[in-house]
Design an enzyme around this catalytic site. Sequence first.
Site, PDB file in Angstrom:
ATOM      1  N   THR A 176       0.892  -1.167   0.000  1.00  0.00           N
ATOM      2  CA  THR A 176       0.000   0.000   0.000  1.00  0.00           C
ATOM      3  C   THR A 176       0.920   1.204   0.000  1.00  0.00           C
ATOM      4  O   THR A 176       2.099   1.075   0.291  1.00  0.00           O
ATOM      5  CB  THR A 176      -0.891  -0.003   1.268  1.00  0.00           C
ATOM      6  OG1 THR A 176      -1.933  -0.956   1.113  1.00  0.00           O
ATOM      7  CG2 THR A 176      -1.544   1.330   1.567  1.00  0.00           C
ATOM      8  N   ARG A 204     -13.735  -7.091  -2.856  1.00  0.00           N
ATOM      9  CA  ARG A 204     -13.189  -6.966  -1.492  1.00  0.00           C
ATOM     10  C   ARG A 204     -12.634  -5.553  -1.296  1.00  0.00           C
ATOM     11  O   ARG A 204     -11.949  -5.001  -2.148  1.00  0.00           O
ATOM     12  CB  ARG A 204     -12.074  -7.995  -1.295  1.00  0.00           C
ATOM     13  CG  ARG A 204     -11.375  -7.927   0.070  1.00  0.00           C
ATOM     14  CD  ARG A 204     -10.117  -7.091   0.019  1.00  0.00           C
ATOM     15  NE  ARG A 204      -9.370  -7.154   1.279  1.00  0.00           N
ATOM     16  CZ  ARG A 204      -8.318  -6.384   1.555  1.00  0.00           C
ATOM     17  NH1 ARG A 204      -7.890  -5.510   0.667  1.00  0.00           N
ATOM     18  NH2 ARG A 204      -7.708  -6.471   2.702  1.00  0.00           N
ATOM     19  N   VAL A 205     -12.945  -4.938  -0.167  1.00  0.00           N
ATOM     20  CA  VAL A 205     -12.413  -3.611   0.152  1.00  0.00           C
ATOM     21  C   VAL A 205     -11.623  -3.724   1.446  1.00  0.00           C
ATOM     22  O   VAL A 205     -12.085  -4.346   2.413  1.00  0.00           O
ATOM     23  CB  VAL A 205     -13.559  -2.583   0.315  1.00  0.00           C
ATOM     24  CG1 VAL A 205     -12.997  -1.232   0.751  1.00  0.00           C
ATOM     25  CG2 VAL A 205     -14.333  -2.443  -0.990  1.00  0.00           C
ATOM     26  N   GLY A 206     -10.429  -3.135   1.477  1.00  0.00           N
ATOM     27  CA  GLY A 206      -9.584  -3.196   2.662  1.00  0.00           C
ATOM     28  C   GLY A 206      -9.767  -1.984   3.557  1.00  0.00           C
ATOM     29  O   GLY A 206     -10.761  -1.254   3.473  1.00  0.00           O
ATOM     30  N   ASP A 207      -8.782  -1.762   4.416  1.00  0.00           N
ATOM     31  CA  ASP A 207      -8.845  -0.672   5.399  1.00  0.00           C
ATOM     32  C   ASP A 207      -8.476   0.686   4.807  1.00  0.00           C
ATOM     33  O   ASP A 207      -8.898   1.728   5.333  1.00  0.00           O
ATOM     34  CB  ASP A 207      -7.883  -0.961   6.557  1.00  0.00           C
ATOM     35  CG  ASP A 207      -6.440  -1.088   6.067  1.00  0.00           C
ATOM     36  OD1 ASP A 207      -6.216  -1.820   5.077  1.00  0.00           O
ATOM     37  OD2 ASP A 207      -5.549  -0.442   6.650  1.00  0.00           O
ATOM     38  N   THR A 227      -0.838   0.277   6.698  1.00  0.00           N
ATOM     39  CA  THR A 227      -0.595  -0.775   5.698  1.00  0.00           C
ATOM     40  C   THR A 227      -0.502  -2.125   6.394  1.00  0.00           C
ATOM     41  O   THR A 227       0.078  -2.228   7.475  1.00  0.00           O
ATOM     42  CB  THR A 227       0.705  -0.510   4.914  1.00  0.00           C
ATOM     43  OG1 THR A 227       0.998  -1.687   4.118  1.00  0.00           O
ATOM     44  CG2 THR A 227       1.892  -0.221   5.816  1.00  0.00           C
ATOM     45  N   GLY A 228      -1.078  -3.132   5.777  1.00  0.00           N
ATOM     46  CA  GLY A 228      -1.013  -4.476   6.364  1.00  0.00           C
ATOM     47  C   GLY A 228      -2.295  -5.232   6.105  1.00  0.00           C
ATOM     48  O   GLY A 228      -3.030  -4.905   5.165  1.00  0.00           O
TER      49      GLY A 228
HETATM   50  N1  ASP Z   1      -4.001  -2.679   3.868  1.00  0.00           N
HETATM   51  C1  ASP Z   1      -4.115  -3.022   2.474  1.00  0.00           C
HETATM   52  C2  ASP Z   1      -5.416  -3.714   2.233  1.00  0.00           C
HETATM   53  O1  ASP Z   1      -5.817  -4.497   3.064  1.00  0.00           O
HETATM   54  C3  ASP Z   1      -3.019  -3.899   1.980  1.00  0.00           C
HETATM   55  C4  ASP Z   1      -1.651  -3.617   2.527  1.00  0.00           C
HETATM   56  O2  ASP Z   1      -1.371  -2.575   3.055  1.00  0.00           O
HETATM   57  O3  ASP Z   1      -0.788  -4.464   2.387  1.00  0.00           O
HETATM   58  O4  ASP Z   1      -6.007  -3.525   1.210  1.00  0.00           O
END
Ligand code: ASP
Length: 308
Positions: A176, A204-207, A227-228
């Site tokens: 990210t 799918r939607v992330g944070d 990020t994560g």
């Molecule tokens: N946080 C991001 C998501 O879940 C991915 C990432 O930062 O690695 O979409």
Amino acid sequence: MEQGFVLAIHGGAGVMPRADMTPERAEACHAALARVLRAGEDVLAAGGVALDAVTAAVTALEDEPLFNAGRGAVFTRGGTQEMDAAIMDGRDRRAGAVAGIAGVRNPVHLARAVMDHTSHVMMIGEGALAVARDANLTFEDDAYFFTQERWDSLRETLRMQAEGTLDDDPSRRHGTVGAVARDRAGNLAAATSTGGMTAKRAGRVGDSPLIGAGTFADSATCAVSATGDGEAFIRLSVAHEIDARIRLAGTPMEQAARQVVMSGLAAIGGSGGLIAVAADGSLALPFNCEGMYRGWSIEGESAQTAIY
Ligand code: ASP
């Protein structure tokens, strides 16, 4: 009273394991992070506001194919790219976000257009793309966003899933980009942009685009970009949790950020990190995994970049 500016950026917690990192690749990552820092610093050094600095830094990160956002975004299991982005202005908590979009060269510009040109905070689908067209944003075709490395990661992930041998290599799974800043007037802002997680399901939607999870800014407390493992960050409302600890418990930002990443996230198996700047200009860049592409610049000091 005028104070020095502060800027921090990240290129994601999806770093290549130290054992696989070549000196050439590391050098390319440091150089890219330094270029991105300069894009944000130029805005702040000219007296610009934090909101414009994080927009400039995330734009530069999205244009870098090395990082998972904009050009170089990861692929869904169906072989498509779906991008999420958000931006927030700490002066008044105005915010804009988009999820699951494709074709817009810089998703952070679309998040900003949602904030600047609509009465909404979060948009998806055709409606979001109509805002991009109305704002005259640049569109690119699939070839612009494609990178062989991300495509190979998808095929490898799908193969390992089918064989039941999927490991936890973060460089294959995710990444990210994001930026947080405090300008000379003391305003805070944050922006985040991502392609999400490799082989995610369509839809799918992330944070990252969720205000209070992966992105947050309030000039009275902090600006955060995360990020994560997005699902864990959403379940913990990570960015808002840090803000709440500062605002309600008087916890110093650095301590609040560390507690949430090292204890809260780790407790539910969430791997990743974040960058945060506080109202007093202090910075925190905690991560609970092997590394996080990151850089920071404090006015009057030399800029730094790091991976592990
Ligand atoms: N946080 C991001 C998501 O879940 C991915 C990432 O930062 O690695 O979409």
